[in-house]
Design a protein around this motif. Structure first.
Motif, PDB file in Angstrom:
ATOM      1  N   LEU A   8     -15.823  14.980  -4.848  1.00  0.00           N
ATOM      2  CA  LEU A   8     -15.713  15.441  -6.237  1.00  0.00           C
ATOM      3  C   LEU A   8     -16.746  14.756  -7.127  1.00  0.00           C
ATOM      4  CD1 LEU A   8     -11.833  15.648  -6.748  1.00  0.00           C
ATOM      5  CD2 LEU A   8     -13.463  17.546  -6.640  1.00  0.00           C
ATOM      6  N   ALA A   9     -16.910  13.462  -6.937  1.00  0.00           N
ATOM      7  CA  ALA A   9     -17.896  12.722  -7.728  1.00  0.00           C
ATOM      8  C   ALA A   9     -19.302  13.250  -7.451  1.00  0.00           C
ATOM      9  CB  ALA A   9     -17.815  11.229  -7.419  1.00  0.00           C
ATOM     10  N   LYS A  10     -19.587  13.556  -6.198  1.00  0.00           N
ATOM     11  CA  LYS A  10     -20.896  14.095  -5.824  1.00  0.00           C
ATOM     12  C   LYS A  10     -21.119  15.454  -6.483  1.00  0.00           C
ATOM     13  CE  LYS A  10     -23.545  15.531  -1.776  1.00  0.00           C
ATOM     14  NZ  LYS A  10     -23.519  15.699  -0.323  1.00  0.00           N
ATOM     15  N   GLN A  11     -20.091  16.328  -6.439  1.00  0.00           N
ATOM     16  CA  GLN A  11     -20.211  17.648  -7.060  1.00  0.00           C
ATOM     17  C   GLN A  11     -20.433  17.539  -8.562  1.00  0.00           C
ATOM     18  OE1 GLN A  11     -16.571  19.523  -5.821  1.00  0.00           O
ATOM     19  NE2 GLN A  11     -17.547  20.568  -4.101  1.00  0.00           N
ATOM     20  N   ALA A  57       0.842  -1.200   0.000  1.00  0.00           N
ATOM     21  CA  ALA A  57       0.000   0.000   0.000  1.00  0.00           C
ATOM     22  C   ALA A  57       0.872   1.242   0.000  1.00  0.00           C
ATOM     23  CB  ALA A  57      -0.916   0.003   1.219  1.00  0.00           C
ATOM     24  N   PRO A  58       0.637   2.169  -0.925  1.00  0.00           N
ATOM     25  CA  PRO A  58       1.475   3.370  -1.003  1.00  0.00           C
ATOM     26  C   PRO A  58       1.174   4.385   0.101  1.00  0.00           C
ATOM     27  CG  PRO A  58      -0.201   3.453  -2.685  1.00  0.00           C
ATOM     28  CD  PRO A  58      -0.320   2.119  -2.010  1.00  0.00           C
ATOM     29  N   ARG A  59       0.007   4.323   0.716  1.00  0.00           N
ATOM     30  CA  ARG A  59      -0.380   5.292   1.738  1.00  0.00           C
ATOM     31  C   ARG A  59      -0.899   4.558   2.973  1.00  0.00           C
ATOM     32  NH1 ARG A  59      -2.067   6.790  -3.081  1.00  0.00           N
ATOM     33  NH2 ARG A  59      -1.448   8.796  -3.910  1.00  0.00           N
ATOM     34  N   SER A  60      -0.962   5.287   4.055  1.00  0.00           N
ATOM     35  CA  SER A  60      -1.529   4.711   5.269  1.00  0.00           C
ATOM     36  C   SER A  60      -3.044   4.632   5.119  1.00  0.00           C
ATOM     37  CB  SER A  60      -1.183   5.579   6.484  1.00  0.00           C
ATOM     38  OG  SER A  60      -1.887   6.804   6.418  1.00  0.00           O
ATOM     39  N   GLY A  61      -3.674   3.908   5.989  1.00  0.00           N
ATOM     40  CA  GLY A  61      -5.130   3.781   5.948  1.00  0.00           C
ATOM     41  C   GLY A  61      -5.825   5.117   6.088  1.00  0.00           C
ATOM     42  N   GLU A  62      -5.308   5.970   6.971  1.00  0.00           N
ATOM     43  CA  GLU A  62      -5.907   7.286   7.185  1.00  0.00           C
ATOM     44  C   GLU A  62      -5.811   8.135   5.924  1.00  0.00           C
ATOM     45  OE1 GLU A  62      -5.035  11.117   9.999  1.00  0.00           O
ATOM     46  OE2 GLU A  62      -4.834   9.122  10.907  1.00  0.00           O
ATOM     47  N   GLU A  63      -4.664   8.103   5.280  1.00  0.00           N
ATOM     48  CA  GLU A  63      -4.485   8.857   4.034  1.00  0.00           C
ATOM     49  C   GLU A  63      -5.409   8.326   2.939  1.00  0.00           C
ATOM     50  OE1 GLU A  63      -0.376   8.519   3.067  1.00  0.00           O
ATOM     51  OE2 GLU A  63       0.292   9.876   4.640  1.00  0.00           O
ATOM     52  N   THR A  64      -5.520   7.018   2.871  1.00  0.00           N
ATOM     53  CA  THR A  64      -6.365   6.398   1.848  1.00  0.00           C
ATOM     54  C   THR A  64      -7.825   6.784   2.064  1.00  0.00           C
ATOM     55  OG1 THR A  64      -4.826   4.549   1.650  1.00  0.00           O
ATOM     56  CG2 THR A  64      -7.058   4.198   0.816  1.00  0.00           C
ATOM     57  N   ARG A  91     -12.567  10.021   0.565  1.00  0.00           N
ATOM     58  CA  ARG A  91     -13.582  11.023   0.878  1.00  0.00           C
ATOM     59  C   ARG A  91     -13.536  12.175  -0.130  1.00  0.00           C
ATOM     60  NH1 ARG A  91     -12.576   9.732   6.283  1.00  0.00           N
ATOM     61  NH2 ARG A  91     -10.848  11.199   6.416  1.00  0.00           N
ATOM     62  N   GLN A  92     -12.316  12.632  -0.457  1.00  0.00           N
ATOM     63  CA  GLN A  92     -12.170  13.722  -1.422  1.00  0.00           C
ATOM     64  C   GLN A  92     -12.721  13.322  -2.784  1.00  0.00           C
ATOM     65  OE1 GLN A  92      -7.967  14.471  -1.312  1.00  0.00           O
ATOM     66  NE2 GLN A  92      -8.098  15.936   0.387  1.00  0.00           N
TER      67      GLN A  92
END
Length: 109
Positions: free
Chosen positions: A49-52, A32-39, A44-45
């Motif tokens: 964006l998909a929602k917008q 995994a390239p990122r930690s769970g929190e980062e992922t 969420r971001q």
């Protein structure tokens, strides 16, 4: 047969599924390239964006539909006016013809 009875075969399949799952989870954690929190933050971001984008596209489609309906309603109004005018003319013509024919009958009598 091939030396395996039904129970052994099912046990080997179950063992393979468990080992494969554990191997996949382990590799996923290691690579995994990122930690769970980062992922989760990134997910969420992307969801925001998909929602917008979905809301923007919905608004654009709604505007387009309202424009089409507005043009259709305008054209429908024009068609209704034309039909009413034609009906008025059609109703007026026989009435005019009847009054002339009635006058002819009365004068002949």
């Amino acid at each position: 047969m091939n030396g395996y009875d039904g129970m052994d075969r099912k046990a080997y399949i179950a063992l393979g599924v468990v080992v494969g799952t554990l191997a996949g989870v382990g590799l996923g954690i290691l690579l995994a390239p990122r930690s769970g929190e980062e992922t989760r933050a990134r997910m969420r971001q992307r969801a925001q964006l998909a929602k917008q984008k979905a809301q923007e596209q919905l608004a654009a489609k709604r505007e387009m539909a309202m424009g089409v309906l507005g043009r259709g309603a305008g054209r429908t109004g024009e068609v209704v006016e034309e039909v009413v005018e034609e009906l008025d003319e059609t109703v007026a013509q026989p009435a005019a013809g009847r009054s002339t024919a009635t006058r002819r009958r009365r004068s002949a009598s």
